[in-house]
Design an enzyme around this catalytic site. Structure first.
Site, PDB file in Angstrom:
ATOM      1  N   GLY A  88      -4.949 -13.771 -29.243  1.00  0.00           N
ATOM      2  CA  GLY A  88      -6.303 -13.282 -29.488  1.00  0.00           C
ATOM      3  C   GLY A  88      -7.261 -14.385 -29.923  1.00  0.00           C
ATOM      4  CB  THR A  89      -6.838 -17.310 -32.184  1.00  0.00           C
ATOM      5  OG1 THR A  89      -6.390 -16.515 -33.282  1.00  0.00           O
ATOM      6  CG2 THR A  89      -7.677 -18.458 -32.706  1.00  0.00           C
ATOM      7  CG  ASN A 165      -9.536  -8.175 -38.796  1.00  0.00           C
ATOM      8  OD1 ASN A 165     -10.682  -8.141 -38.325  1.00  0.00           O
ATOM      9  ND2 ASN A 165      -9.194  -9.019 -39.738  1.00  0.00           N
ATOM     10  CD  GLN A 193      -5.417  -5.797 -35.691  1.00  0.00           C
ATOM     11  OE1 GLN A 193      -4.579  -4.927 -35.426  1.00  0.00           O
ATOM     12  NE2 GLN A 193      -5.088  -6.928 -36.280  1.00  0.00           N
ATOM     13  N   GLY A 214      -0.889  -9.857 -27.361  1.00  0.00           N
ATOM     14  CA  GLY A 214       0.400  -9.186 -27.167  1.00  0.00           C
ATOM     15  C   GLY A 214       1.070  -8.735 -28.452  1.00  0.00           C
ATOM     16  CG  HIS A 215       1.162 -11.183 -32.211  1.00  0.00           C
ATOM     17  ND1 HIS A 215       1.145 -11.160 -33.580  1.00  0.00           N
ATOM     18  CD2 HIS A 215       0.036 -11.830 -31.843  1.00  0.00           C
ATOM     19  CE1 HIS A 215       0.057 -11.796 -34.017  1.00  0.00           C
ATOM     20  NE2 HIS A 215      -0.637 -12.200 -32.977  1.00  0.00           N
ATOM     21  CB  THR A 251       2.777 -24.190 -16.977  1.00  0.00           C
ATOM     22  OG1 THR A 251       2.659 -25.491 -16.414  1.00  0.00           O
ATOM     23  CG2 THR A 251       3.846 -23.393 -16.254  1.00  0.00           C
ATOM     24  CB  CYS A 339      -6.496 -15.757 -39.365  1.00  0.00           C
ATOM     25  SG  CYS A 339      -5.730 -15.045 -37.934  1.00  0.00           S
TER      26      CYS A 339
HETATM   27  C1  LIG Z   1      -9.456  -8.564 -34.838  1.00  0.00           C
HETATM   28  C2  LIG Z   1      -8.594  -9.753 -34.560  1.00  0.00           C
HETATM   29  N1  LIG Z   1      -9.000 -10.666 -33.669  1.00  0.00           N
HETATM   30  C3  LIG Z   1      -8.264 -11.737 -33.369  1.00  0.00           C
HETATM   31  C4  LIG Z   1      -7.061 -11.969 -33.972  1.00  0.00           C
HETATM   32  C5  LIG Z   1      -6.246 -13.182 -33.600  1.00  0.00           C
HETATM   33  O1  LIG Z   1      -5.176 -12.806 -32.773  1.00  0.00           O
HETATM   34  P1  LIG Z   1      -3.883 -13.755 -32.588  1.00  0.00           P
HETATM   35  O2  LIG Z   1      -3.070 -13.631 -33.821  1.00  0.00           O
HETATM   36  O3  LIG Z   1      -3.206 -13.211 -31.374  1.00  0.00           O
HETATM   37  O4  LIG Z   1      -4.399 -15.132 -32.363  1.00  0.00           O
HETATM   38  C6  LIG Z   1      -6.596 -11.066 -34.927  1.00  0.00           C
HETATM   39  C7  LIG Z   1      -5.339 -11.308 -35.654  1.00  0.00           C
HETATM   40  O5  LIG Z   1      -5.120 -10.844 -36.740  1.00  0.00           O
HETATM   41  C8  LIG Z   1      -7.382  -9.921 -35.218  1.00  0.00           C
HETATM   42  O6  LIG Z   1      -6.976  -9.010 -36.116  1.00  0.00           O
END
Ligand SMILES: Cc1ncc(COP(=O)(O)O)c(C=O)c1O
Length: 412
Positions: A88-89, A165, A193, A214-215, A251, A339
């Site tokens: 997601g980041t 989140n 989320q 994914g996670h 890749t 994070c």
């Molecule tokens: C709303 C939101 N965006 C982005 C992220 C980042 O996702 P990732 O951990 O897959 O980088 C998170 C992770 O907690 C999140 O809650």
């Protein structure tokens, strides 16, 4: 002390995981599908030989299925694009920095975004963009009137998350998308989320781009995606390859893509039952806690929310102390976004909602998953109530005047 496997498992069994917004356990069916993919020993999908082409076909099929799961457009000549990322980041960074074009111009994000939007926005500001943080009301919902006023010809990009989140509060993305559409401004939404937990229909939402990971949905760590409207132009963050049309060189992992696709498919198959289960466990947690700790406050409780997230303030106790004591008592939760964990700063999300300082200081996030059971919630509530009462008693004893020789009066 050497921890034996059995002892470690016993501890693990006793820990109640109420921190599923940080990460979710991989679904066994997802693991099976990835293991089967791994066993195939696929070639690099960028290789030109026939084994490489086989891997490429498999990858493109998965891309297509993921687009279908998220209800992207798939008409000839106007197929929305799934760009695989590491999570997601990266998807958020790619959207913000890739969709904005060259400076100058205005970028609008909300004040309650995840750090993976806030920090790239800071960077855009350093590069010469005007960055505006859109405020939220007391329930955590962005102010659409303020947005309307800010959508001027200088505005290049808007990014507002779908579900928060920390509080789970949902933003009115459809309404925001139509405001942006009317002014020709692309809208990105961070749906990390939200995907799975609520119905996410890319076309219906009307956004130009959407991030997922994914996670967060019982899939693997290490893969996410940016779903991009076919007409959107995007610049890459990385250089050095032609994969994914040069938008995200490097890749691609077919096996991780298998995991992401399976995880999404399982959510679609079991959408109703999973969502009902999530909201039932979340509601059980909130109602039982509030019954036993009447001064507890549910932050964002007045707004439409994701079904699995609860942000609760325990007035009179320090969130960090409460968090640590709960960890020792076998309840895993969070003081904010994963994070920023380690950081003891008060939540910027709650601050943006104008939550009174005493409530910000005592706020914790609890997030359930489809694996959270009702007996686990019962046990977690018992532990939270007993830790809370213990900390309160300690605090009261500390603040009580000392019955010394001077009748408790302080001598200086
Ligand atoms: C709303 C939101 N965006 C982005 C992220 C980042 O996702 P990732 O951990 O897959 O980088 C998170 C992770 O907690 C999140 O809650």
């Amino acid at each position: 002390m050497r921890v034996t496997k059995r002892f470690a498992m016993e501890i693990h069994d006793r820990i109640i995981n109420l921190d599923n917004n940080a990460t979710t356990p991989v679904d066994p069916q997802v693991n099976e599908a990835m293991a089967a993919c791994q066993a195939q020993g696929l070639a690099n999908p960028a290789s030109q030989h026939s084994a490489g082409q086989r891997a490429r076909r498999q990858l493109e099929q998965l891309r297509d299925q993921i687009c279908v799961h998220l209800r992207g457009r798939r008409t000839s000549g106007a197929t929305d694009r799934v760009i695989f990322t590491s999570g997601g980041t990266e998807a958020n960074n790619l959207a913000l920095c890739g969709l904005v074009g060259p400076p100058p111009g205005r970028v609008i994000v909300s004040a309650v975004e995840h750090p993976s939007i806030q920090e790239p926005a800071d960077e855009l500001q350093r590069c010469g963009f005007e960055v505006i943080r859109l405020g939220v009301d007391a329930t955590g919902v962005v102010c659409c009137q303020q947005l309307t006023d800010l959508l001027t010809p200088e505005t290049r990009l808007v990014s507002i998350m779908l579900g928060n989140n920390e509080t789970g509060v949902l933003q009115p993305i459809r309404q925001i998308a139509s405001l942006c559409e009317a002014k020709g401004v692309p809208l990105h939404t961070d749906a990390v989320q939200a995907v799975g937990k609520i119905d996410v229909n890319f076309q219906d939402l009307g956004v130009a781009a959407l991030s997922l990971s994914g996670h967060k949905l019982h899939g693997p760590v290490g893969i996410g995606a940016l779903l991009l409207r076919s007409t959107s132009k995007i610049d890459p963050l990385l250089r050095g390859g032609r994969q994914q049309q040069g938008v995200r060189p490097g890749t691609e992992s077919v096996c991780l893509a298998v995991g992401l696709e399976r995880a999404l498919a399982l959510w679609l198959d079991q959408a109703q039952s999973r969502r009902q289960q999530l909201s039932a466990t979340r509601d059980q947690l909130e109602s039982h806690l509030c019954r036993q700790i009447p001064q507890a406050v549910i932050n964002g409780g007045g707004a439409p929310r994701l079904p699995h997230t609860s942000n609760i303030s325990f007035p009179g106790v320090d969130r960090q102390q409460l968090f640590l004591a709960l960890d020792q008592a076998g309840v895993a939760c969070s003081t904010g976004s994963a994070c920023s964990s380690g950081a003891t700063d008060p939540s910027p999300v709650l601050r943006a909602m104008n939550v009174p300082e005493a409530l910000v200081e005592g706020a914790l996030r609890f997030s359930v998953s489809v694996q959270t059971t009702h007996p686990q919630i019962e046990l977690a509530v018992d532990r939270i109530v007993s830790v809370f009462n213990h900390l309160r008693r300690d605090l009261q004893a500390k603040n009580r005047p000392h019955p010394g020789r001077h009748g408790g009066a302080k001598t200086l």
